[in-house]
Design a protein around this motif. Structure first.
Motif, PDB file in Angstrom:
ATOM      1  N   ALA A 188      -4.834  20.636   6.754  1.00 58.24           N
ATOM      2  CA  ALA A 188      -4.947  19.199   6.439  1.00 58.24           C
ATOM      3  C   ALA A 188      -6.412  18.776   6.522  1.00 58.24           C
ATOM      4  O   ALA A 188      -6.911  18.021   5.672  1.00 58.24           O
ATOM      5  CB  ALA A 188      -4.093  18.378   7.403  1.00 58.24           C
ATOM      6  N   ALA A 189      -7.116  19.280   7.555  1.00 56.57           N
ATOM      7  CA  ALA A 189      -8.531  18.918   7.717  1.00 56.57           C
ATOM      8  C   ALA A 189      -9.341  19.423   6.520  1.00 56.57           C
ATOM      9  O   ALA A 189     -10.246  18.729   6.021  1.00 56.57           O
ATOM     10  CB  ALA A 189      -9.069  19.493   9.024  1.00 56.57           C
ATOM     11  N   ALA A 190      -9.019  20.625   6.041  1.00 54.55           N
ATOM     12  CA  ALA A 190      -9.731  21.164   4.869  1.00 54.55           C
ATOM     13  C   ALA A 190      -9.485  20.277   3.638  1.00 54.55           C
ATOM     14  O   ALA A 190     -10.397  20.016   2.844  1.00 54.55           O
ATOM     15  CB  ALA A 190      -9.276  22.599   4.602  1.00 54.55           C
ATOM     16  N   LEU A 218       0.842  -1.204   0.000  1.00 55.50           N
ATOM     17  CA  LEU A 218       0.000   0.000   0.000  1.00 55.50           C
ATOM     18  C   LEU A 218       0.874   1.250   0.000  1.00 55.50           C
ATOM     19  O   LEU A 218       1.955   1.249   0.592  1.00 55.50           O
ATOM     20  CB  LEU A 218      -0.907   0.003   1.239  1.00 55.50           C
ATOM     21  N   THR A 219       0.385   2.307  -0.624  1.00 56.18           N
ATOM     22  CA  THR A 219       1.159   3.545  -0.692  1.00 56.18           C
ATOM     23  C   THR A 219       0.564   4.587   0.241  1.00 56.18           C
ATOM     24  O   THR A 219      -0.643   4.828   0.209  1.00 56.18           O
ATOM     25  CB  THR A 219       1.138   4.102  -2.138  1.00 56.18           C
ATOM     26  N   ALA A 220       1.433   5.200   1.060  1.00 55.54           N
ATOM     27  CA  ALA A 220       0.970   6.259   1.953  1.00 55.54           C
ATOM     28  C   ALA A 220       1.085   7.614   1.264  1.00 55.54           C
ATOM     29  O   ALA A 220       1.960   7.819   0.431  1.00 55.54           O
ATOM     30  CB  ALA A 220       1.832   6.273   3.211  1.00 55.54           C
ATOM     31  N   VAL A 221       0.200   8.530   1.640  1.00 55.44           N
ATOM     32  CA  VAL A 221       0.382   9.940   1.292  1.00 55.44           C
ATOM     33  C   VAL A 221       0.836  10.618   2.583  1.00 55.44           C
ATOM     34  O   VAL A 221       0.077  10.680   3.552  1.00 55.44           O
ATOM     35  CB  VAL A 221      -0.922  10.589   0.804  1.00 55.44           C
ATOM     36  N   LEU A 222       2.083  11.084   2.606  1.00 55.92           N
ATOM     37  CA  LEU A 222       2.598  11.749   3.803  1.00 55.92           C
ATOM     38  C   LEU A 222       2.163  13.206   3.782  1.00 55.92           C
ATOM     39  O   LEU A 222       2.449  13.938   2.826  1.00 55.92           O
ATOM     40  CB  LEU A 222       4.126  11.653   3.842  1.00 55.92           C
ATOM     41  N   VAL A 223       1.464  13.614   4.838  1.00 57.66           N
ATOM     42  CA  VAL A 223       0.935  14.978   4.910  1.00 57.66           C
ATOM     43  C   VAL A 223       1.704  15.710   6.005  1.00 57.66           C
ATOM     44  O   VAL A 223       1.802  15.224   7.138  1.00 57.66           O
ATOM     45  CB  VAL A 223      -0.577  14.954   5.273  1.00 57.66           C
ATOM     46  N   GLY A 224       2.295  16.869   5.691  1.00 57.15           N
ATOM     47  CA  GLY A 224       3.075  17.577   6.704  1.00 57.15           C
ATOM     48  C   GLY A 224       3.381  18.993   6.273  1.00 57.15           C
ATOM     49  O   GLY A 224       3.028  19.406   5.166  1.00 57.15           O
TER      50      GLY A 224
END
Ligand SMILES: NC(=O)c1ccc[n+]([C@@H]2O[C@H](COP(=O)([O-])OP(=O)(O)OC[C@H]3O[C@@H](n4cnc5c(N)ncnc54)[C@H](OP(=O)(O)O)[C@@H]3O)[C@@H](O)[C@H]2O)c1
Length: 356
Positions: free
Chosen positions: A59-61, A27-33
């Motif tokens: 990030a929530a938006a 599985l591929t992650a999308v790293l959010v930061g």
């Protein structure tokens, strides 16, 4: 963007191990930061995608706009970060996972149960070593049995430390959990922190001392067992007499929001030296006693606790993607049962009843 699993706090230690474990599962992650360069570097190590955002609010938006299937939140303290992210997930039906392991964050997550059921999405809290390792042992020992009188759980992590700084997520979580608590007569009650020290002989023959520290393990073990009295302890509790003597003052001071955030910012910058794992295995341990005097003890053995945290979150995300969850708010073994820990690479060691 094709991947559907977002990992918030994408530059952190936990996010890195989660992304690596997701990759192992195909599985591929999308790293959010919030730091595009560091996100990119982490993504290269783990074959992930990236989504730079300036803040968790942003990030929530993005969650509301792009509807990822699963969001894994690794940004503590979770009492602060979870509400906004869970709200966004609930609005669009994304499943939510976090690594909380403190009493306040788990209590808040349990309160989200009914709203999660109504929205048809799953909220999993405590998706890390501490909660999963100890609650799994309790679920295993209590399977098919009436509610016991007493439960004690101990977590004995073994983690290699990287050189660097501790970071605000970790320090904020630690300082937020300095108030003593235990379950007495079925209720969460104040208690002395770092008390009830016990010298444990691990199944490999080595010894550690654990002492009480209220954490998510306490609530998860209570829910799993429905015992009247529950205590959670850890080998990470400081053993120095001086520190224990200072605890009442420290925990009172840390109740002040301003003082706690000032201390968090300063401690988060303290340099930590690289350290090898102190022992080969990490352990979850439970002792369950019924009112007729029967006592059962169990151990869960695994490797590096940080790696296990990555494996737990990745496996939960895999199962939720495959529609193997159910709507509501849960801890991992409460939803998936005692075999869940084994599918993350852990092994139970259960001495014969009566032979403690
Ligand atoms: N349940 C368990 O057994 C378990 C196991 C491991 C960890 N944890 C918990 O998981 C959390 C993360 O631990 P960690 O070791 O991965 O910490 P870490 O390495 O410091 O990573 C934290 C991440 O959160 C980001 N972050 C921090 N504050 C933020 C904010 N205000 N807004 C947006 N992003 C922010 C950091 O981004 P920057 O790099 O931009 O600062 C970093 O990417 C801690 O709360 C820890 O207690 C629990």
């Amino acid at each position: 963007m094709t991947a559907q699993i977002w990992v918030l706090g994408g530059t952190g230690r936990s996010a890195r191990t989660i992304a690596a474990q997701l990759a192992r599962l195909g599985l591929t992650a999308v790293l959010v930061g919030r730091d595009a360069n560091r996100l990119h570097a982490t993504a290269q190590q783990t074959g992930s995608e990236t989504l730079p955002v300036p803040s968790l609010t942003a990030a929530a938006a993005e969650i509301r706009q792009r509807h990822p299937a699963v969001v894994i939140n690794t940004v503590g303290p979770f009492t602060t970060t979870a509400p906004g992210v869970v709200d966004a997930c609930r609005a669009v039906g994304s499943h939510y996972i976090d690594l909380a392991n403190d009493v306040a964050a788990l209590s808040a997550a349990y309160e989200m149960h009914d709203a999660a059921v109504q929205a048809g999405h799953t909220v999993i809290t405590g998706a890390g070593f501490g909660v999963t390792a100890t609650e799994s042992v309790v679920v295993k020992l209590c399977e098919g049995r009436p509610a016991p009188l007493r439960v004690r759980v101990d977590m004995v992590p073994s983690i290699a430390m990287e050189e660097g700084t501790a970071g605000e997520a970790l320090i904020g979580t630690l300082l937020g959990s300095l108030q003593g608590r235990r379950i007495t007569d079925g209720h969460l009650a104040p208690a002395r922190i770092f008390s009830d020290a016990e010298r444990l002989t691990l199944p490999d023959g080595s010894q550690v001392t654990t002492a009480s520290m209220p954490s998510g393990e306490l609530l998860a073990a209570h829910r799993a067992s429905r015992a009247r009295h529950v205590l959670s302890a850890t080998s990470e509790a400081p053993s120095s007499a001086l520190f224990r003597a200072m605890m009442p003052t420290l925990s009172t001071l840390m109740r002040s929001e301003r003082l706690r955030s000032f201390t968090t910012r300063h401690l988060a910058r303290v340099h930590v030296r690289a350290k090898e794992r102190p022992r080969d295995h990490s352990w979850g341990h439970g002792v369950v006693t019924w009112s007729d005097g029967e006592t059962r003890e169990g151990w869960l053995r695994l490797g590096d606790a940080q790696e296990f945290t990555g494996a737990v979150s990745a496996e939960i995300a895999r199962r939720l993607l495959a529609d193997k969850g159910r709507p509501g708010a849960y801890t991992p073994a409460a939803l998936f049962g005692p075999t869940f820990a084994e599918s993350c690479g852990a092994t139970y060691l259960l001495p014969q009843p009566g032979r403690r």
